[in-house]
Structures are given as structure tokens and as C-alpha cells.
Design a protein around this motif. Structure first.
Motif, PDB file in Angstrom:
ATOM      1  N   LEU A  47       0.858  -1.150  -0.237  1.00  0.00           N
ATOM      2  CA  LEU A  47       0.119   0.076  -0.009  1.00  0.00           C
ATOM      3  C   LEU A  47       0.911   1.407  -0.078  1.00  0.00           C
ATOM      4  CD1 LEU A  47      -2.703   1.266   0.181  1.00  0.00           C
ATOM      5  CD2 LEU A  47      -2.508   1.052   2.626  1.00  0.00           C
ATOM      6  N   VAL A  48       0.650   2.184  -0.853  1.00  0.00           N
ATOM      7  CA  VAL A  48       1.275   3.282  -1.241  1.00  0.00           C
ATOM      8  C   VAL A  48       0.629   4.546  -0.434  1.00  0.00           C
ATOM      9  CG1 VAL A  48       2.316   5.206  -2.754  1.00  0.00           C
ATOM     10  CG2 VAL A  48       2.402   2.618  -3.316  1.00  0.00           C
ATOM     11  N   ALA A  49      -0.796   4.675  -0.640  1.00  0.00           N
ATOM     12  CA  ALA A  49      -1.660   5.587  -0.275  1.00  0.00           C
ATOM     13  C   ALA A  49      -2.894   5.277  -0.107  1.00  0.00           C
ATOM     14  CB  ALA A  49      -1.115   7.106  -0.936  1.00  0.00           C
ATOM     15  N   ARG A  50      -3.598   6.033   0.690  1.00  0.00           N
ATOM     16  CA  ARG A  50      -5.195   5.686   0.953  1.00  0.00           C
ATOM     17  C   ARG A  50      -5.900   7.329   1.233  1.00  0.00           C
ATOM     18  NH1 ARG A  50      -8.870   1.815   2.246  1.00  0.00           N
ATOM     19  NH2 ARG A  50     -10.230   2.157   4.025  1.00  0.00           N
ATOM     20  N   ILE A  51      -7.080   7.123   0.660  1.00  0.00           N
ATOM     21  CA  ILE A  51      -8.005   8.263   0.993  1.00  0.00           C
ATOM     22  C   ILE A  51      -8.987   7.637   1.033  1.00  0.00           C
ATOM     23  CG2 ILE A  51      -8.285   8.981  -1.531  1.00  0.00           C
ATOM     24  CD1 ILE A  51      -8.320  12.048  -0.610  1.00  0.00           C
ATOM     25  N   THR A  52      -9.928   8.194   2.137  1.00  0.00           N
ATOM     26  CA  THR A  52     -11.152   7.769   2.394  1.00  0.00           C
ATOM     27  C   THR A  52     -12.278   8.503   1.566  1.00  0.00           C
ATOM     28  OG1 THR A  52     -11.602   9.074   4.400  1.00  0.00           O
ATOM     29  CG2 THR A  52     -10.329   6.910   4.707  1.00  0.00           C
ATOM     30  N   THR A  53     -13.632   8.227   2.092  1.00  0.00           N
ATOM     31  CA  THR A  53     -14.658   8.838   1.539  1.00  0.00           C
ATOM     32  C   THR A  53     -14.796  10.133   2.049  1.00  0.00           C
ATOM     33  OG1 THR A  53     -16.211   7.862   3.171  1.00  0.00           O
ATOM     34  CG2 THR A  53     -15.945   6.551   0.894  1.00  0.00           C
ATOM     35  N   VAL A  54     -14.061  10.357   3.338  1.00  0.00           N
ATOM     36  CA  VAL A  54     -14.231  11.701   3.940  1.00  0.00           C
ATOM     37  C   VAL A  54     -13.084  12.418   3.702  1.00  0.00           C
ATOM     38  CG1 VAL A  54     -16.212  11.382   5.444  1.00  0.00           C
ATOM     39  CG2 VAL A  54     -13.978  10.781   6.042  1.00  0.00           C
ATOM     40  N   ASP A  55     -12.106  12.148   2.949  1.00  0.00           N
ATOM     41  CA  ASP A  55     -10.812  12.657   2.541  1.00  0.00           C
ATOM     42  C   ASP A  55      -9.666  12.418   3.681  1.00  0.00           C
ATOM     43  OD1 ASP A  55     -12.056  15.356   0.597  1.00  0.00           O
ATOM     44  OD2 ASP A  55     -11.586  13.417  -0.016  1.00  0.00           O
ATOM     45  N   THR A  56     -10.013  11.453   4.589  1.00  0.00           N
ATOM     46  CA  THR A  56      -8.766  11.294   5.440  1.00  0.00           C
ATOM     47  C   THR A  56      -7.673  10.356   4.610  1.00  0.00           C
ATOM     48  OG1 THR A  56     -10.319  10.869   7.367  1.00  0.00           O
ATOM     49  CG2 THR A  56      -7.993   9.706   7.434  1.00  0.00           C
ATOM     50  N   THR A  57      -6.381  10.624   4.687  1.00  0.00           N
ATOM     51  CA  THR A  57      -5.356  10.062   4.035  1.00  0.00           C
ATOM     52  C   THR A  57      -4.484   9.513   4.816  1.00  0.00           C
ATOM     53  OG1 THR A  57      -4.100  12.252   4.268  1.00  0.00           O
ATOM     54  CG2 THR A  57      -5.698  11.899   2.231  1.00  0.00           C
ATOM     55  N   ASP A  58      -3.811   8.513   4.349  1.00  0.00           N
ATOM     56  CA  ASP A  58      -2.649   7.877   4.908  1.00  0.00           C
ATOM     57  C   ASP A  58      -1.641   7.241   4.015  1.00  0.00           C
ATOM     58  OD1 ASP A  58      -2.378   4.753   7.193  1.00  0.00           O
ATOM     59  OD2 ASP A  58      -1.423   6.591   7.104  1.00  0.00           O
ATOM     60  N   TYR A  59      -0.462   7.065   4.358  1.00  0.00           N
ATOM     61  CA  TYR A  59       0.759   6.838   3.514  1.00  0.00           C
ATOM     62  C   TYR A  59       1.630   5.913   3.889  1.00  0.00           C
ATOM     63  CZ  TYR A  59      -0.735  11.249   1.322  1.00  0.00           C
ATOM     64  OH  TYR A  59      -1.579  12.131   0.499  1.00  0.00           O
ATOM     65  N   GLY A  60       2.255   5.040   3.078  1.00  0.00           N
ATOM     66  CA  GLY A  60       3.250   4.126   3.527  1.00  0.00           C
ATOM     67  C   GLY A  60       4.507   5.090   3.941  1.00  0.00           C
ATOM     68  N   ILE A  61       5.201   4.294   4.910  1.00  0.00           N
ATOM     69  CA  ILE A  61       6.504   5.230   5.482  1.00  0.00           C
ATOM     70  C   ILE A  61       7.299   5.781   4.276  1.00  0.00           C
ATOM     71  CG2 ILE A  61       8.228   4.825   7.047  1.00  0.00           C
ATOM     72  CD1 ILE A  61       6.671   3.039   8.556  1.00  0.00           C
ATOM     73  N   SER A  62       7.740   4.908   3.587  1.00  0.00           N
ATOM     74  CA  SER A  62       8.621   5.163   2.304  1.00  0.00           C
ATOM     75  C   SER A  62       8.170   6.230   1.492  1.00  0.00           C
ATOM     76  CB  SER A  62       8.952   3.739   1.502  1.00  0.00           C
ATOM     77  OG  SER A  62       7.808   3.218   0.959  1.00  0.00           O
ATOM     78  N   VAL A  63       7.014   6.761   1.376  1.00  0.00           N
ATOM     79  CA  VAL A  63       6.783   7.768   0.532  1.00  0.00           C
ATOM     80  C   VAL A  63       6.133   9.033   1.147  1.00  0.00           C
ATOM     81  CG1 VAL A  63       5.916   6.057  -1.272  1.00  0.00           C
ATOM     82  CG2 VAL A  63       4.096   6.928   0.384  1.00  0.00           C
TER      83      VAL A  63
END
Length: 116
Positions: A47-63
Motif C-alpha cells: 500500500l502506497v497511499a489511501r484516501i477515504t470517502t471523507v478525505d482522510t489520508t494515509d501513506y506508506g512510510i517510504s513515501v
């Protein structure tokens, strides 16, 4: 037809930038979380990055600090802005849509190559 189509991959030198796009069709895009994964030869898909339906984001440590995920619900699009690219970012990048009730939807992938 339910589908995700990635675009924007290519070849770039280290330190360069690319913007990946993921076009969604056939499903109610605003109700789905969107993700970018990548896989390089001999490695697990990560997983590189994620964005939810309410625009919450999360990223892999390396990126973190280099990549930015975004979405445009009006256009049924998700994006991955990739800056300060490194050779280790080379991979096939996949877009995935998920929600708690239905099966995940995957795109076919787009190749990103970072080399001098």
C-alpha cells in the motif's frame, strides 16, 4: 461496466515527478475509499497511499512527505502526485477501490520507472 483505469505512468529520472490518475466508472465512486498500491518484481504488493470517502489520508512510510493522494468525486477520479522520485519507487502502480460491503475493485496497473 465496473472498472478502474490508471494512467500517467512512465520513465523519469531520480528527483523527478509524475502524477498518476485513476478513472473510475460503473460504481458510486464517492462511497468508495481509494488506494494506490505498487508492486515491483520479486516483492509483495504494498500500500502506497489511501484516501477515504471523507478525505482522510494515509501513506506508506517510504513515501510520506513525497507523495500526495487526492480525489475528485465530481469527476470520479483519484490521483497520486509523486515528487522526489527515487529508483526504489520503480514499480507497477495499481489503483484500488474498497468499501466495507462490496468486493474490492482493482485497476490494471501503470508502470513507473525511475532511473538515471
Amino acid at each position: 461496466q465496473v472498472q478502474l483505469v490508471e494512467s500517467g505512468g512512465g520513465s523519469v529520472q531520480p528527483g523527478g515527478s509524475l502524477r498518476l490518475s485513476c478513472a473510475a466508472s460503473g460504481f458510486n465512486f464517492p462511497r468508495w475509499n481509494m488506494n494506490w498500491y505498487r508492486q515491483s518484481p520479486g516483492k509483495e504488493r504494498e500500500l502506497v497511499a489511501r484516501i477515504t470517502t471523507v478525505d482522510t489520508t494515509d501513506y506508506g512510510i517510504s513515501v510520506r512527505g513525497r507523495f500526495t493522494i487526492s480525489r475528485d468525486d465530481a469527476k470520479n477520479m483519484a490521483y497520486l502526485q509523486m515528487n522526489s522520485l527515487k529508483t526504489e519507487d520503480s514499480a507497477v502502480y495499481y489503483c484500488k477501490a474498497d468499501n466495507p460491503w462490496l468486493r474490492d475493485i482493482w485497476g490494471q496497473g501503470t508502470q513507473v520507472t525511475v532511473s538515471p
